[in-house]
Design an enzyme around this catalytic site. Structure first.
Site, short mmCIF file in Angstrom:
data_model
loop_
_atom_site.label_atom_id
_atom_site.label_comp_id
_atom_site.label_asym_id
_atom_site.label_seq_id
_atom_site.Cartn_x
_atom_site.Cartn_y
_atom_site.Cartn_z
N HIS A 397 0.82 -1.21 0.00
CA HIS A 397 0.00 0.00 0.00
C HIS A 397 0.85 1.27 0.00
O HIS A 397 0.33 2.37 -0.23
CB HIS A 397 -0.93 0.00 1.22
N ASP A 401 -2.16 2.07 -4.74
CA ASP A 401 -3.42 2.50 -4.14
C ASP A 401 -4.46 1.38 -4.26
O ASP A 401 -4.44 0.57 -5.21
CB ASP A 401 -3.94 3.76 -4.82
#
Length: 425
Positions: A397, A401
């Site tokens: 992450h 995204d």
């Protein structure tokens, strides 16, 4: 007579130290030129250390599991002639004999237990062994499926592989011994047990543990699961195997998944990337080097299908098969085990419903394949039977995204559900 001292060689790639994984000789053994003396483990692969001379082993320079610096004394061999060192020059504190017990313990966890007898824990005679009802014996997915097909309970089969792993040959031996021994073994399965076994975490298992811990500590993992209708792609695969299997080889689902990755990554270059979190640099790559997670006797390995973007289905299939065989046999080179940009992992028939794969750093994505099951689905108001499969994928992450990850997996889904689009440019 003289002494020839072999030092830990410089394996390259700037490696300053390696782990001594397993000895293939002991003090007193006679060795010949090019005979493998030991295996050492780098960050990327297992490396054989051969003997450059004929002679007799007089001292070992370390024990399995010990991390040794490049240039340190590995082994001393008595040879005809002067040797390469004077007797007085041998550093007694460094050149030492590894206890025989250490070598025996090593054979419990390494893939080449040729230098020592079977582990003490495997004392049962014959191909049957008593285990607790909830004890899960070591076995590959293929062996587990074979046992299931034969109706054999793996906990009743004695494993003769490394660490007591059950092999295909053990299943054959179990069937051959007949029902009389089977009933006796079933009774023994309920006997109380007090034995214990300590297995040092060394060699490949230590490297796997370090990499998994490092990945979960450093990367911000998040997982995304999507259900895919693979009926059409499975029909295409069956058709191609029927038409071309005899001449080009059989296709599994993996080459189609590799192709789907290649096509989908064209629109998501941020996922075909490596992240150097120390330098804070993301490197996006045009080439798609797909790591194929492969279970070997010594642990999980990830050989790499290089330039998957330039390979046909059969070319990918042949390369996947070649690399998997090399990895399982411990013959994969360092180059074949490094350089991936994205990893594909699958447990085959044991794929389960959902998994949460761990990233193969410094990559930022890993795609996990779960098992295919037939289920009733509603399509255009009608209930039909379809072949369904989940993709359980993880992403970093810090780089990817959540929306991009979801769109990427949806792109793969669309390609596999309409397999003609895999080949439309």
């Amino acid at each position: 007579m003289g002494t020839h001292v072999i030092k830990m060689p410089d394996i390259g790639e700037g490696i300053a130290e390696v782990e001594l994984s397993v000895w293939h000789v002991k003090v007193g053994d006679m060795v010949v030129e090019d005979q493998v003396l030991a295996d050492v483990m780098t960050d990327k692969a297992m490396v054989d250390i051969p003997s450059p001379v004929h002679g007799k082993v007089i001292a070992l320079g370390g024990q399995p599991g010990e991390v040794m610096a490049v240039g340190s004394v590995l082994i001393s061999i008595e040879v005809e002639g002067a040797g390469n060192v004077k007797e007085s020059a041998q550093p007694a504190a460094v050149v030492k004999e590894a206890p025989v017990a250490a070598t025996k313990v090593e054979t419990v966890v390494e893939s080449k237990p040729v230098a020592a007898p079977a582990p003490k824990a495997a004392v049962c005679q014959g191909p049957m062994v008593a285990r607790e009802a909830d004890e899960r014996p070591l076995a590959s997915p293929a062996v587990r499926k074979h046992a299931l097909d034969l109706g054999i309970q793996l906990r009743l089969v004695r494993g003769t592989g490394p660490a007591g792993r059950v092999l295909h040959e053990d299943l054959d031996a179990y069937l051959a011994q007949g029902q009389s021994n089977a009933s006796a073994s079933v009774a023994a399965a309920y006997a109380q047990r007090t034995d214990e076994q300590q297995i040092p975490v060394i060699g490949m298992r230590r490297k796997i543990a370090q990499r998994m811990q490092d990945a979960t500590q450093r990367a911000a993992h998040f997982s995304y699961v999507e259900e895919i209708d693979v009926t059409a792609v499975e029909e295409l695969r069956a058709h191609l195997n029927e038409k071309h299997g005899a001449t080009r080889g059989k296709l599994t689902l993996l080459p189609f998944l590799v192709r789907a990755l290649v096509v989908a990554l064209r629109d998501f270059p941020q996922i075909n990337a490596r992240y150097d979190d120390e330098a804070q640099v993301i490197t996006r790559l045009g080439a798609v080097h797909v790591g194929i997670a492969t279970q070997a006797d010594i642990g999980l390995m990830v050989p790499v299908v290089r330039h998957a973007e330039a390979r046909s289905l059969w070319d990918s299939a042949a390369e996947i098969s070649r690399l998997a065989t090399a990895a399982r046999n411990g013959k994969a080179s360092r180059d074949e085990l490094s350089g991936s940009t994205i990893t594909l992992t699958s447990l085959g028939a044991l794929g389960g419903i959902v998994s949460t794969p761990v990233l193969n750093l410094p990559e930022v994505a890993i795609v996990g394949v779960n098992k295919i099951v037939e289920r009733p689905m509603v399509i255009k108001g009608q209930i039909v039977i379809r072949k369904m499969m989940n993709l359980s994928s993880s992403f970093d992450h810090r780089v990817v995204d959540g929306m991009d990850a979801a769109l990427f997996i949806q792109a793969i889904r669309g390609l596999l559900e309409q397999p003609a689009t895999l080949f439309v440019e």
